[in-house]
Design a protein around this motif. Sequence first.
Motif, PDB file in Angstrom:
ATOM      1  N   UNK A  87      25.759  45.157  43.366  1.00 52.23           N
ATOM      2  CA  UNK A  87      25.668  45.904  42.108  1.00 52.23           C
ATOM      3  C   UNK A  87      26.980  45.919  41.330  1.00 52.23           C
ATOM      4  N   UNK A  88      27.968  45.122  41.746  1.00 53.67           N
ATOM      5  CA  UNK A  88      29.294  45.207  41.162  1.00 53.67           C
ATOM      6  C   UNK A  88      29.310  44.950  39.656  1.00 53.67           C
ATOM      7  N   UNK A  89      28.701  43.884  39.186  1.00 54.15           N
ATOM      8  CA  UNK A  89      28.727  43.586  37.748  1.00 54.15           C
ATOM      9  C   UNK A  89      28.118  44.731  36.941  1.00 54.15           C
ATOM     10  N   UNK A  90      26.975  45.219  37.347  1.00 57.14           N
ATOM     11  CA  UNK A  90      26.321  46.322  36.637  1.00 57.14           C
ATOM     12  C   UNK A  90      27.212  47.558  36.634  1.00 57.14           C
ATOM     13  N   UNK A  91      27.788  47.898  37.785  1.00 59.17           N
ATOM     14  CA  UNK A  91      28.647  49.068  37.906  1.00 59.17           C
ATOM     15  C   UNK A  91      29.828  48.984  36.950  1.00 59.17           C
ATOM     16  N   UNK A  92      30.463  47.809  36.890  1.00 58.88           N
ATOM     17  CA  UNK A  92      31.612  47.625  35.993  1.00 58.88           C
ATOM     18  C   UNK A  92      31.203  47.738  34.528  1.00 58.88           C
ATOM     19  N   UNK A  93      30.113  47.080  34.166  1.00 61.51           N
ATOM     20  CA  UNK A  93      29.677  47.086  32.766  1.00 61.51           C
ATOM     21  C   UNK A  93      29.216  48.471  32.319  1.00 61.51           C
ATOM     22  N   UNK A  94      28.586  49.220  33.209  1.00 62.45           N
ATOM     23  CA  UNK A  94      28.168  50.587  32.866  1.00 62.45           C
ATOM     24  C   UNK A  94      29.368  51.473  32.543  1.00 62.45           C
ATOM     25  N   UNK A  95      30.527  51.125  33.059  1.00 64.56           N
ATOM     26  CA  UNK A  95      31.744  51.911  32.841  1.00 64.56           C
ATOM     27  C   UNK A  95      32.679  51.262  31.817  1.00 64.56           C
ATOM     28  N   UNK A  96      32.178  50.236  31.141  1.00 64.24           N
ATOM     29  CA  UNK A  96      32.950  49.506  30.132  1.00 64.24           C
ATOM     30  C   UNK A  96      34.281  48.996  30.669  1.00 64.24           C
ATOM     31  N   UNK A  97      34.293  48.583  31.913  1.00 64.49           N
ATOM     32  CA  UNK A  97      35.496  48.013  32.533  1.00 64.49           C
ATOM     33  C   UNK A  97      35.537  46.531  32.203  1.00 64.49           C
ATOM     34  N   UNK A  98      36.670  46.076  31.683  1.00 61.05           N
ATOM     35  CA  UNK A  98      36.778  44.687  31.257  1.00 61.05           C
ATOM     36  C   UNK A  98      37.790  43.867  32.060  1.00 61.05           C
ATOM     37  N   UNK A  99      38.515  44.506  32.977  1.00 60.44           N
ATOM     38  CA  UNK A  99      39.532  43.813  33.763  1.00 60.44           C
ATOM     39  C   UNK A  99      39.334  44.144  35.239  1.00 60.44           C
ATOM     40  N   UNK A 100      39.407  43.116  36.066  1.00 65.38           N
ATOM     41  CA  UNK A 100      39.292  43.257  37.508  1.00 65.38           C
ATOM     42  C   UNK A 100      40.624  42.847  38.124  1.00 65.38           C
ATOM     43  N   UNK A 101      41.133  43.668  39.026  1.00 63.47           N
ATOM     44  CA  UNK A 101      42.382  43.388  39.735  1.00 63.47           C
ATOM     45  C   UNK A 101      42.019  43.020  41.167  1.00 63.47           C
ATOM     46  N   UNK A 102      42.486  41.861  41.606  1.00 62.50           N
ATOM     47  CA  UNK A 102      42.136  41.348  42.924  1.00 62.50           C
ATOM     48  C   UNK A 102      43.243  41.647  43.922  1.00 62.50           C
ATOM     49  N   UNK A 103      42.878  42.343  45.005  1.00 63.14           N
ATOM     50  CA  UNK A 103      43.768  42.526  46.152  1.00 63.14           C
ATOM     51  C   UNK A 103      42.903  42.534  47.397  1.00 63.14           C
ATOM     52  N   UNK A 104      43.464  42.108  48.521  1.00 61.51           N
ATOM     53  CA  UNK A 104      42.722  42.099  49.771  1.00 61.51           C
ATOM     54  C   UNK A 104      42.806  40.765  50.482  1.00 61.51           C
ATOM     55  N   UNK A 105      41.759  40.479  51.258  1.00 62.94           N
ATOM     56  CA  UNK A 105      41.788  39.312  52.144  1.00 62.94           C
ATOM     57  C   UNK A 105      40.520  38.489  52.022  1.00 62.94           C
ATOM     58  N   UNK A 106      40.501  37.281  52.303  1.00 66.91           N
ATOM     59  CA  UNK A 106      41.513  36.253  52.388  1.00 66.91           C
ATOM     60  C   UNK A 106      41.713  35.636  51.019  1.00 66.91           C
ATOM     61  N   UNK A 107      42.950  35.309  50.736  1.00 73.14           N
ATOM     62  CA  UNK A 107      43.338  34.803  49.427  1.00 73.14           C
ATOM     63  C   UNK A 107      42.433  33.671  48.970  1.00 73.14           C
ATOM     64  N   UNK A 108      42.283  32.654  49.800  1.00 68.96           N
ATOM     65  CA  UNK A 108      41.620  31.414  49.401  1.00 68.96           C
ATOM     66  C   UNK A 108      40.100  31.451  49.526  1.00 68.96           C
ATOM     67  N   UNK A 109      39.549  32.515  50.065  1.00 67.85           N
ATOM     68  CA  UNK A 109      38.094  32.551  50.231  1.00 67.85           C
ATOM     69  C   UNK A 109      37.501  33.670  49.368  1.00 67.85           C
ATOM     70  N   UNK A 110      37.459  34.872  49.873  1.00 67.01           N
ATOM     71  CA  UNK A 110      36.791  35.963  49.155  1.00 67.01           C
ATOM     72  C   UNK A 110      37.536  36.391  47.896  1.00 67.01           C
ATOM     73  N   UNK A 111      38.860  36.456  47.958  1.00 69.62           N
ATOM     74  CA  UNK A 111      39.630  36.824  46.756  1.00 69.62           C
ATOM     75  C   UNK A 111      39.451  35.762  45.673  1.00 69.62           C
ATOM     76  N   UNK A 112      39.595  34.496  46.046  1.00 71.79           N
ATOM     77  CA  UNK A 112      39.446  33.392  45.103  1.00 71.79           C
ATOM     78  C   UNK A 112      38.037  33.361  44.505  1.00 71.79           C
ATOM     79  N   UNK A 113      37.028  33.452  45.353  1.00 76.69           N
ATOM     80  CA  UNK A 113      35.638  33.396  44.877  1.00 76.69           C
ATOM     81  C   UNK A 113      35.334  34.553  43.933  1.00 76.69           C
ATOM     82  N   UNK A 114      35.728  35.751  44.299  1.00 75.11           N
ATOM     83  CA  UNK A 114      35.465  36.919  43.459  1.00 75.11           C
ATOM     84  C   UNK A 114      36.184  36.815  42.126  1.00 75.11           C
ATOM     85  N   UNK A 115      37.419  36.336  42.132  1.00 72.22           N
ATOM     86  CA  UNK A 115      38.164  36.161  40.879  1.00 72.22           C
ATOM     87  C   UNK A 115      37.465  35.144  39.972  1.00 72.22           C
TER      88      UNK A 115
END
Length: 182
Positions: A87-115
């Motif tokens: 539900x992440x996209x819907x949750x962000x859009x419902x709150x008019x959030x336009x910027x996502x900050x990436x932190x966590x693990x693993x850089x080259x897999x989940x962080x990269x894909x989500x970004x």
Amino acid sequence: MDVQNEYFTGKLPITYPSGSLDKILQVMNIANERGIPVVIVRHTQLAENSAMFRKGSPEWELHPEIIKRPYGLLIEKSLPGSFTETELETWLKERNIDTVVISGYMTQICCDTTARQASHLGFSVEFLSDATGTLAFTNNAGIATDEELHRATLVSQNTFISKVIDTSKWINNLKNTKEVEL
């Protein structure tokens, strides 16, 4: 994103960069102080006999320091991207959030894909170079050190996808815009 015990007491100990957990916690603290919504993401392998990220296992649990902090949403995912079947996209859009900050693990897999997903969905993306982390890998494609994987991902992210910055610069650049930290 995915700051789970697997990366500390399990089969995938994060080794680079040093101090990434402290930076992640700092980012969560600053986000909460500034009223920036925080989303916690937890990865689950769906196979009941999975050796890693098996639901209910101690390694699957969120790191105790992460779960202590306030958050607006907990995302459960079974694929590398935090937007896939959540539900992440819907949750962000419902709150008019336009910027996502990436932190966590693993850089080259989940962080990269989500970004990449966030960028494709029209969000601005800030990728925190010292608040993401990884470990060395050896597989059929070859060998890559933890530093090589991290650096190569950051270079790639900074090309048309994300604004790659370190935590101190992110803190200094904070504006009154609605951002979300993953």
